[in-house]
Write an enzyme that holds these catalytic residues in place. Sequence first.
Site, PDB file in Angstrom:
ATOM      1  N   GLY B  34      73.315 -17.220  78.601  1.00  0.00           N
ATOM      2  CA  GLY B  34      71.971 -16.561  78.793  1.00  0.00           C
ATOM      3  C   GLY B  34      71.948 -15.166  78.882  1.00  0.00           C
ATOM      4  O   GLY B  34      73.082 -14.662  78.263  1.00  0.00           O
ATOM      5  N   TYR B  36      72.768 -13.073  80.777  1.00  0.00           N
ATOM      6  CA  TYR B  36      73.852 -12.340  81.424  1.00  0.00           C
ATOM      7  C   TYR B  36      75.101 -12.406  80.684  1.00  0.00           C
ATOM      8  O   TYR B  36      76.092 -11.508  80.884  1.00  0.00           O
ATOM      9  CB  TYR B  36      73.818 -12.991  82.796  1.00  0.00           C
ATOM     10  CG  TYR B  36      74.232 -14.390  82.501  1.00  0.00           C
ATOM     11  CD1 TYR B  36      75.612 -14.919  82.557  1.00  0.00           C
ATOM     12  CD2 TYR B  36      73.395 -15.323  82.459  1.00  0.00           C
ATOM     13  CE1 TYR B  36      75.973 -16.290  82.370  1.00  0.00           C
ATOM     14  CE2 TYR B  36      73.473 -16.725  82.321  1.00  0.00           C
ATOM     15  CZ  TYR B  36      74.832 -16.996  82.090  1.00  0.00           C
ATOM     16  OH  TYR B  36      75.306 -18.511  81.999  1.00  0.00           O
ATOM     17  N   GLN B  38      78.010 -15.135  78.897  1.00  0.00           N
ATOM     18  CA  GLN B  38      78.342 -16.557  78.689  1.00  0.00           C
ATOM     19  C   GLN B  38      79.142 -17.168  79.804  1.00  0.00           C
ATOM     20  O   GLN B  38      79.745 -16.427  80.669  1.00  0.00           O
ATOM     21  CB  GLN B  38      79.339 -16.699  77.359  1.00  0.00           C
ATOM     22  CG  GLN B  38      78.629 -16.266  76.370  1.00  0.00           C
ATOM     23  CD  GLN B  38      79.119 -14.694  75.895  1.00  0.00           C
ATOM     24  OE1 GLN B  38      79.971 -14.060  76.344  1.00  0.00           O
ATOM     25  NE2 GLN B  38      78.083 -14.054  75.065  1.00  0.00           N
ATOM     26  N   LYS B  54      82.994 -16.991  84.106  1.00  0.00           N
ATOM     27  CA  LYS B  54      81.618 -16.482  83.881  1.00  0.00           C
ATOM     28  C   LYS B  54      81.867 -14.733  83.677  1.00  0.00           C
ATOM     29  O   LYS B  54      82.493 -14.081  84.301  1.00  0.00           O
ATOM     30  CB  LYS B  54      81.068 -16.563  85.141  1.00  0.00           C
ATOM     31  CG  LYS B  54      79.538 -15.844  85.191  1.00  0.00           C
ATOM     32  CD  LYS B  54      78.857 -16.502  86.524  1.00  0.00           C
ATOM     33  CE  LYS B  54      77.992 -15.317  87.017  1.00  0.00           C
ATOM     34  NZ  LYS B  54      77.456 -15.806  88.531  1.00  0.00           N
ATOM     35  N   ASP B 163      68.623 -18.446  96.875  1.00  0.00           N
ATOM     36  CA  ASP B 163      68.210 -19.164  95.582  1.00  0.00           C
ATOM     37  C   ASP B 163      68.774 -20.527  95.599  1.00  0.00           C
ATOM     38  O   ASP B 163      69.237 -21.119  94.756  1.00  0.00           O
ATOM     39  CB  ASP B 163      68.719 -18.265  94.334  1.00  0.00           C
ATOM     40  CG  ASP B 163      68.099 -18.628  93.316  1.00  0.00           C
ATOM     41  OD1 ASP B 163      67.034 -19.285  93.330  1.00  0.00           O
ATOM     42  OD2 ASP B 163      68.747 -18.334  91.975  1.00  0.00           O
TER      43      ASP B 163
END
Lengths: 232, 512
Positions: B34, B36, B38, B54, B163
Amino acid sequence: MITDGANSIPHHRRQTEPSQIEPIITSTTPRVLTILSSVLEKLVARNDQLQQCHHHHRSGKKSLKAFDGIRAPSISIPKYLERIYKYTNCSPSCFVVGYVYIDRLVHKNPDSLVISLNIHRLLVTSVMLASKMLDDVHYNNAFFARVGGVSNAELNKLELELLFLLDFGVVVSSKVFESYCQHLEREMFRNGGSTTTYPVSISPSAITPHGNNTCDDDSADLPSEDLHASDS
Amino acid sequence: MAMAAPNQLNISEPPTWGSRTVDCFEKLEQIGEGTYGQVYMAREIRTGEIVALKKIRMDNEREGFPITAIREIKILKKLHHENVIQLKEIVTSPGPEKDEQGRPDGNKYKGGIYMVFEYMDHDLTGLADRPGMRFSVPQIKCYMRQLLTGLHYCHVNQVLHRDIKGSNLLIDNEGNLKLADFGLARSFSNDHNANLTNRVITLWYRPPELLLGATKYGPAVDMWSVGCIFAELLHGKPIFPGKDEPEQLNKIFELCGSPDENNWPGVSKIPWYNNFKPTRPLRRRLREVFRHFDHHALELLERMLTLDPSQRISAKDALDAEYFWTDPLPCDPKSLPKYESSHEFQTKKKRQQQRQHEETAKRQKLQQHARLPPHQQSGQGHPQMRPGPNPPAHGSQNQVVGGPSHHYGKPRGPSGGPGRYPQGGNPSAGYNHPNRGQGGGGYGSGPYPPQGRGAPYGSSNMPGPGPRGGGGGNYGAGGPNFPHGGQYGASGAGRGSNMMSGNRNQQYNWQQ
């Protein structure tokens, strides 16, 4: 490794000192800054002596070495704190929390001393981190770097260093916050540094969003400070 | 002693985090991509344990270490629960940078920082979107109970997740469900005095109080999201797939009725109430629309999807609901079927290509059936797409079934990894959930994008005065939690940027 980095930055004396623009300790200065300055100055003076006497060698894997400058910056601790407060507009609570972070560091690294070589970098990094944690609206690292007189890259590195040294323990509960306030207050009285009796003008409730400044570094009127510049 | 300070205030712990490098792990496969950075599936060399790595991207020099990452780390540090993803460690990666003499510059941080998580095989949305997948009632109860247990734990520890959605609920092959992606989470105090940003929670799962602009809120926001997920599991598809804020509120009002001072005392004082007030009052139709739901399920759903947050059911009370204590009871997680193991990544590529063909054909045929509703006790005849894994009510078989395990486990273009995690790019049209790919991937689909991951405020549908301050637009990376200008303006780069393209809306109709 950090001292090497410091070498690579050209030394040049800046023209303008904030002190030449206006008096450093103004009436609007929160009392916590005064107290903190006094506490830190005494601590640094004592530790500098200790360091000299014992040729204190800091070893161990983790230490505050990253925060060392080559020599002590010329700007005094009170002036430096005032400068950070004035230009970053962070909440007064950030200074208490920043102090908590520094205190946690030295307790995790008993071999490391807070001395005149590292206090400035410790302060700008910890207050910046505190501001990031506390203030919903805060300046970015680039701006703090300019205020603090270090490069953006160095401050980022110091921020990470601090986070890892703290093991990401950046939470300060209001209970702990309060006890540090009381501690600072007591230190002040013990040292006879203040005759006033009103309480420290911060409280846990001060941990709220502060100010509505814009957040990019629109800092045309920011006088320069460079921690790498020195008097001698 | 270094500093005269109150020793007793320090609770020290061994400084382990950050002491190891990413070299302790062998990266097996990239499972997410993304803005952000990988996400990798990796094996710890020493123990052989499979983990998810992450990467925290730190290429926005001006912002320094992303505040969202600090928040996520500090929150995960204090949460330890079987239904909350475990952050095991933080590791560094030595950077490739060299100094002038060509030696490594010793700056271990330049290469990157990785968060090490326990590895999870699926996420709820991905699992639900598998072709032919139908959850059994005990299975839904099992997942819901775990979700509520984890959330209750967060709320007791004064953490708002902010979220909650299917793709942030990770599920392993033991049937365990864990809350993940705490990049938007924050601590709250019970006095509700703090001003919090209302730009949180993916649009479809965002509660009415946030959509109306409330800045003082609490755990009830998460419970609305749970209600949306619950209804989605029972209904077979998302119940409020709005494409922007006004439409989102309309969808809510159409189902739950319009708010007024009677059903929600104080609602008229919420900032944007007057902008969004429906022209005519709408009555609540929840029971009518979902009349085919099990009685206890509907009862619980009613209390989750309550407009007034102060009357909305808490996680604790929801766990006590009749629904979880009447037959069929929630099943034991271990009794749930095991779905295709993600560790078989070597064979996955092939399977993926095969599936690609099958699914394209299938999707064309079955556009109206994005996802199948679960078995209903009433035995309603929903056509089944194919003989899928349908364990009996108290089934205990551990069958392994094929098919993609992730909702974004679709072919994603040339990069082609058999990824089960979202790429930054837009899912192709005709995809079941065009609006979701972006946000998925509980390990953190985008908690740290350079632009923040604000809610989809792309098209300035926002009523009234915008976020205060008109300031510099390039402050973006400060994260989504700072209500100042620029952040939520034109930059649609947040996790919801894809919301506008929702093409399922036309399929969706309460009035059917």
